[in-house]
Design a protein around this motif. Structure first.
Motif, PDB file in Angstrom:
ATOM      1  N   ARG A 124     -30.721  84.088  67.556  1.00 45.64           N
ATOM      2  CA  ARG A 124     -30.723  84.126  69.019  1.00 45.64           C
ATOM      3  C   ARG A 124     -31.757  83.186  69.622  1.00 45.64           C
ATOM      4  O   ARG A 124     -31.498  82.540  70.642  1.00 45.64           O
ATOM      5  CB  ARG A 124     -30.970  85.557  69.500  1.00 45.64           C
ATOM      6  CG  ARG A 124     -30.872  85.699  71.023  1.00 45.64           C
ATOM      7  CD  ARG A 124     -30.932  87.122  71.487  1.00 45.64           C
ATOM      8  NE  ARG A 124     -30.842  87.165  72.942  1.00 45.64           N
ATOM      9  CZ  ARG A 124     -29.898  87.784  73.636  1.00 45.64           C
ATOM     10  NH1 ARG A 124     -28.922  88.413  73.007  1.00 45.64           N
ATOM     11  NH2 ARG A 124     -29.903  87.782  74.953  1.00 45.64           N
TER      12      ARG A 124
ATOM     13  N   GLY B 151     -29.398  75.423  71.114  1.00 46.28           N
ATOM     14  CA  GLY B 151     -28.379  76.205  71.803  1.00 46.28           C
ATOM     15  C   GLY B 151     -27.219  76.586  70.918  1.00 46.28           C
ATOM     16  O   GLY B 151     -26.425  77.460  71.278  1.00 46.28           O
ATOM     17  N   SER B 152     -27.104  75.966  69.747  1.00 46.23           N
ATOM     18  CA  SER B 152     -25.964  76.232  68.872  1.00 46.23           C
ATOM     19  C   SER B 152     -26.065  77.606  68.220  1.00 46.23           C
ATOM     20  O   SER B 152     -27.140  78.071  67.839  1.00 46.23           O
ATOM     21  CB  SER B 152     -25.880  75.155  67.787  1.00 46.23           C
ATOM     22  OG  SER B 152     -25.709  73.875  68.351  1.00 46.23           O
ATOM     23  N   GLU B 153     -24.922  78.243  68.069  1.00 40.95           N
ATOM     24  CA  GLU B 153     -24.821  79.529  67.400  1.00 40.95           C
ATOM     25  C   GLU B 153     -24.911  79.332  65.887  1.00 40.95           C
ATOM     26  O   GLU B 153     -24.547  78.298  65.356  1.00 40.95           O
ATOM     27  CB  GLU B 153     -23.493  80.186  67.784  1.00 40.95           C
ATOM     28  CG  GLU B 153     -23.272  81.564  67.224  1.00 40.95           C
ATOM     29  CD  GLU B 153     -22.525  81.566  65.912  1.00 40.95           C
ATOM     30  OE1 GLU B 153     -22.763  82.488  65.109  1.00 40.95           O
ATOM     31  OE2 GLU B 153     -21.717  80.652  65.676  1.00 40.95           O
TER      32      GLU B 153
ATOM     33  N   ASN C 213     -25.634  70.191  65.522  1.00 44.08           N
ATOM     34  CA  ASN C 213     -25.877  71.560  65.996  1.00 44.08           C
ATOM     35  C   ASN C 213     -27.198  71.569  66.767  1.00 44.08           C
ATOM     36  O   ASN C 213     -28.244  72.020  66.280  1.00 44.08           O
ATOM     37  CB  ASN C 213     -25.892  72.540  64.831  1.00 44.08           C
ATOM     38  CG  ASN C 213     -24.495  72.898  64.375  1.00 44.08           C
ATOM     39  OD1 ASN C 213     -23.564  72.972  65.178  1.00 44.08           O
ATOM     40  ND2 ASN C 213     -24.318  73.094  63.087  1.00 44.08           N
TER      41      ASN C 213
ATOM     42  N   MET D 198     -30.434  79.708  69.829  1.00 42.11           N
ATOM     43  CA  MET D 198     -29.398  79.624  70.855  1.00 42.11           C
ATOM     44  C   MET D 198     -30.020  79.592  72.250  1.00 42.11           C
ATOM     45  O   MET D 198     -29.598  78.832  73.120  1.00 42.11           O
ATOM     46  CB  MET D 198     -28.425  80.795  70.733  1.00 42.11           C
ATOM     47  CG  MET D 198     -27.244  80.722  71.689  1.00 42.11           C
ATOM     48  SD  MET D 198     -26.175  82.183  71.621  1.00 42.11           S
ATOM     49  CE  MET D 198     -25.481  82.018  69.985  1.00 42.11           C
ATOM     50  N   GLU D 199     -31.054  80.403  72.464  1.00 45.46           N
ATOM     51  CA  GLU D 199     -31.674  80.476  73.784  1.00 45.46           C
ATOM     52  C   GLU D 199     -32.569  79.270  74.082  1.00 45.46           C
ATOM     53  O   GLU D 199     -32.991  79.089  75.230  1.00 45.46           O
ATOM     54  CB  GLU D 199     -32.494  81.765  73.902  1.00 45.46           C
ATOM     55  CG  GLU D 199     -31.635  83.024  73.970  1.00 45.46           C
ATOM     56  CD  GLU D 199     -32.461  84.286  74.111  1.00 45.46           C
ATOM     57  OE1 GLU D 199     -33.655  84.257  73.746  1.00 45.46           O
ATOM     58  OE2 GLU D 199     -31.904  85.299  74.579  1.00 45.46           O
TER      59      GLU D 199
ATOM     60  N   TRP E 157     -22.240  86.859  74.269  1.00 52.98           N
ATOM     61  CA  TRP E 157     -23.282  86.661  73.262  1.00 52.98           C
ATOM     62  C   TRP E 157     -24.701  86.714  73.847  1.00 52.98           C
ATOM     63  O   TRP E 157     -25.663  86.609  73.097  1.00 52.98           O
ATOM     64  CB  TRP E 157     -23.067  85.333  72.543  1.00 52.98           C
ATOM     65  CG  TRP E 157     -23.031  84.153  73.475  1.00 52.98           C
ATOM     66  CD1 TRP E 157     -24.086  83.421  73.933  1.00 52.98           C
ATOM     67  CD2 TRP E 157     -21.869  83.568  74.071  1.00 52.98           C
ATOM     68  NE1 TRP E 157     -23.668  82.422  74.777  1.00 52.98           N
ATOM     69  CE2 TRP E 157     -22.293  82.486  74.879  1.00 52.98           C
ATOM     70  CE3 TRP E 157     -20.494  83.844  73.990  1.00 52.98           C
ATOM     71  CZ2 TRP E 157     -21.415  81.695  75.604  1.00 52.98           C
ATOM     72  CZ3 TRP E 157     -19.625  83.053  74.717  1.00 52.98           C
ATOM     73  CH2 TRP E 157     -20.082  81.991  75.507  1.00 52.98           C
ATOM     74  N   THR E 158     -24.840  86.875  75.165  1.00 48.66           N
ATOM     75  CA  THR E 158     -26.180  86.951  75.749  1.00 48.66           C
ATOM     76  C   THR E 158     -26.583  88.374  76.103  1.00 48.66           C
ATOM     77  O   THR E 158     -27.764  88.724  76.047  1.00 48.66           O
ATOM     78  CB  THR E 158     -26.291  86.076  77.010  1.00 48.66           C
ATOM     79  OG1 THR E 158     -25.406  86.589  78.033  1.00 48.66           O
ATOM     80  CG2 THR E 158     -25.924  84.630  76.715  1.00 48.66           C
TER      81      THR E 158
ATOM     82  N   ASN F 194     -20.797  76.122  67.600  1.00 44.74           N
ATOM     83  CA  ASN F 194     -21.452  75.336  66.568  1.00 44.74           C
ATOM     84  C   ASN F 194     -20.434  74.516  65.798  1.00 44.74           C
ATOM     85  O   ASN F 194     -19.226  74.692  65.961  1.00 44.74           O
ATOM     86  CB  ASN F 194     -22.279  76.213  65.611  1.00 44.74           C
ATOM     87  CG  ASN F 194     -21.428  77.095  64.712  1.00 44.74           C
ATOM     88  OD1 ASN F 194     -20.225  76.916  64.582  1.00 44.74           O
ATOM     89  ND2 ASN F 194     -22.048  78.069  64.077  1.00 44.74           N
TER      90      ASN F 194
ATOM     91  N   THR G 108     -22.803  76.837  73.464  1.00 47.52           N
ATOM     92  CA  THR G 108     -23.345  77.799  72.502  1.00 47.52           C
ATOM     93  C   THR G 108     -22.324  78.139  71.428  1.00 47.52           C
ATOM     94  O   THR G 108     -22.160  79.296  71.048  1.00 47.52           O
ATOM     95  CB  THR G 108     -23.804  79.073  73.230  1.00 47.52           C
ATOM     96  OG1 THR G 108     -22.824  79.452  74.186  1.00 47.52           O
ATOM     97  CG2 THR G 108     -25.114  78.853  73.932  1.00 47.52           C
TER      98      THR G 108
END
Length: 624
Positions: A439, A433-435, A430, A442-443, A173-174, A407, A405
């Motif tokens: 993005r 960083g949670s999906e 959540n 998450m980052e 996912w990154t 949720n 990462t």
């Protein structure tokens, strides 16, 4: 637990891979003939349809053009083709070092089966794309050189294949890359790059369109959106789904192989699940117009490998509602008629006992970074047969999801309802960083794992207490895997906020984790902990400072540790280290280990024992 769904396009029969705690965690296969009926077990009991690639698994099965279901058996690691319970044949010789997963069968010649191959050597693990020759019972390597691969797939005419690959330190996912290559009789031509970029762009779920193009998801806009690639012209066009530019369409791919959360229903229409604010929905999308139609299924959580085409208008999906547990549904997009083929629970429970979840957003009041909002799923206590003591507020259980990462979603969970029906409020945070929020969100945990996740959990408690819906003096915190790490960090960081903690196979020593975890996650913590340019000495200090076992003297509250003995993701030494230092400090700690369990508890007796241990902790610390 429902793991995967597959459909025979010739008969419309549905195959459901079902995890069964009562059978020692075995994964059975249930067939629904013609897509209807009660469902019949078709996998003999000596087999378990579960893959072991990346330790998390996924992608254990695939449907062939001949109606044969390909599956891998976790007991023997063999790969088989099943046409009936009495007709199961091995299709490749497997040794103890080889693991196969994420299969795809040639659309015209079932002899050929694509797969991800993971080979475990004495000191290394190698991942590749392999082709299985089911007639000869052999396999050969098509692609190698990257650290990881997933989604190898044949085009509908059988002339092309695609795959996704990536290297450390990326996770799927990154940043990763999508490739295609021409296929002919067991060999591929020169690979052609399609999309993706290390550390910058994540590609998910490539699926060949019946007209020859390749659909895929990309988060190049900050949210996973759908694109269509022409392998002849190399042109990429965005499928502009109007009104869903800020939603995740289909992806991203996470920890498990074989994800399928969208599909082509017919050449002009896609069935797409989306995520917005960690909540799923289901859309019909015109592939040329991008026009979306929201299907009123009330599904808020979709299982990662469950969306499959049955016919030009009918599909299968596994999903949860806020007041109904996960179930296997079929739906006809034309008539809107739907059916529930199977629920994840056989227990008859009235809906009146369920407490409906709701998403909340709250200000950050703890920690150095107080910008923006964090999010959570809140479930108040509810039981129609009981009433709270007048003038009191309920205790709260804070759940920190794994990943980090991943949720938490609002889909009904019987595990959380177990607590809300007994008078506890329950909140799944959540944190940064949670999906499911794009993005950038998450980052936002990058270089702050063990800090921002903990601060967001604390801020959530403060918010709920301020709202007057919980008793802020009776708060417990629990979590699994990386969520267990957040539990331990929270007890160290805010020792007066939490009355107790329960860590299930959580991380206590980051230096041990960096040195000893499995290949798939061996670089996962680096961007979560460090900025680029951090020296080795600085890295070691950060890992030391953010390891809860090095700050056990700060913990004031009782702690329960639950751990599988055979865990390869978070090994047993993590729990042993934490228990040892807490006992030396004279703290209130209990460690319970489970033989035969890995990362997560699969056996019925162990799931029950773990729940009972946690309940004893909450009764002792949260109930007055």
């Amino acid at each position: 637990m429902f793991n995967e769904v597959h459909v025979d396009p010739n008969t419309e029969s549905i195959y459901l891979v079902e995890g069964r705690p009562a059978e020692g965690g075995r994964c059975a296969i249930v067939k629904f003939e013609g897509g209807t009926g009660e469902g019949v077990d078709v996998l003999p009991s000596q087999y378990s349809a579960r893959s072991l690639v990346h330790e998390y698994g996924g992608g254990a099965c695939a449907m062939g053009c001949d109606g044969g279901l390909i599956f891998t058996d976790s007991n023997t690691r063999g790969v088989f083709r099943m046409k009936s319970p009495d007709n199961i044949q091995s299709i490749v010789g497997v040794d103890a070092q080889s693991r196969f997963a994420d299969f795809d069968v040639h659309p015209k010649d079932p002899r050929w089966v694509l797969a991800v191959l993971e080979v475990h050597g004495p000191n290394s693990v190698d991942n590749k794309v392999a082709i299985i020759d089911a007639t000869a019972g052999t396999s050969s390597v098509l692609c190698e050189g990257a650290d990881f691969y997933q989604h190898p797939k044949f085009s509908h005419d059988g002339k092309w294949i695609c795959w996704v690959q990536w290297k450390h330190p990326d996770m799927p996912w990154t940043g990763n890359e999508l490739y295609v290559a021409e296929w002919e009789d067991g060999k591929i031509g020169q690979p052609k790059f399609v999309a993706g970029h290390a550390e910058k762009e994540s590609i998910s779920q490539p699926k060949w369109h019946s007209y020859g193009g390749l659909l895929f998801g990309s988060d190049r806009t900050g949210f996973q959106q759908l694109y269509l690639y022409d392998p002849i012209s190399s042109e990429v066009k965005k499928v502009n789904v109007k009104g869903y530019e800020d939603a995740e369409l289909g992806g991203p791919d996470m920890f498990f192989l074989g994800s399928s959360t969208y599909t082509e229903l017919n050449p002009g229409t896609l069935l797409v699940t989306y995520t917005r604010n960690a909540t799923n929905g289901v859309l019909l999308v015109g592939i040329l117009s991008g026009h979306p139609v929201n299907l009123p299924m009330n599904i808020v959580e979709v299982q990662y490998a469950s969306v499959r085409r049955i016919s030009d208008s009918k599909f299968a999906i596994v999903g949860s509602r806020t007041i109904a547990p996960a179930a296997l549904y079929t739906l006809d997009a034309k008539t809107k008629a739907h059916a529930v083929l199977r629920s994840t629970t056989s227990i008859s429970l009235p809906q009146t006992i369920f407490s409906e979840s709701r998403g909340i957003s709250f200000p950050r009041t703890y920690g150095q970074d107080k910008t923006g909002l964090a999010h959570a799923i809140f479930i108040p206590p509810h039981n129609p047969d009981f009433a709270p003591v007048p003038g009191t507020k309920p205790p709260l259980i804070v759940y920190s999801h794994g990943g980090p990462t991943a949720n938490a979603s609002p889909g009904l969970s019987l595990a959380s309802q177990y607590w809300t029906s007994r008078g506890y409020a329950y909140v799944s945070v959540n944190y940064a960083g949670s999906e499911g929020y794009g993005r950038a969100y998450m980052e936002s945990l990058n270089s702050f794992w063990g800090i921002k996740d903990v601060d967001d959990c604390a801020s959530c408690v403060a918010y709920l207490a301020e709202q007057g819906v919980i008793d802020g003096s009776r708060v417990g915190i629990t979590g699994q895997s990386s969520g267990g790490y957040t539990v331990l960090q929270a007890l160290c960081t805010y020792p007066d906020l939490f009355a107790a903690g329960s860590s299930l196979y959580g991380i206590s020593n980051l230096i041990l984790l960096a040195a000893g975890t499995h290949k798939f996650e061996s670089h996962y913590l680096y961007p979560l902990m460090f900025t680029k340019g951090t020296t080795p000495a600085e890295q070691e200090k950060i890992l030391h400072d953010r390891s809860p076992c090095n700050h056990a003297e700060r913990i004031k509250s009782p702690l329960l540790l639950l751990q599988g003995v055979n865990d390869k993701v978070v090994p047993l030494d993590q729990a042993l280290a934490m228990a040892k230092v807490l006992k030396e400090e004279g703290k209130d700690v209990k460690l319970v280990t489970f033989e035969g369990e890995g990362h997560g508890f699969r056996k019925e007796e162990n799931v029950k024992r773990a729940t009972e241990e946690v309940e004893q902790l909450w009764k002792r610390t949260l109930v007055r």
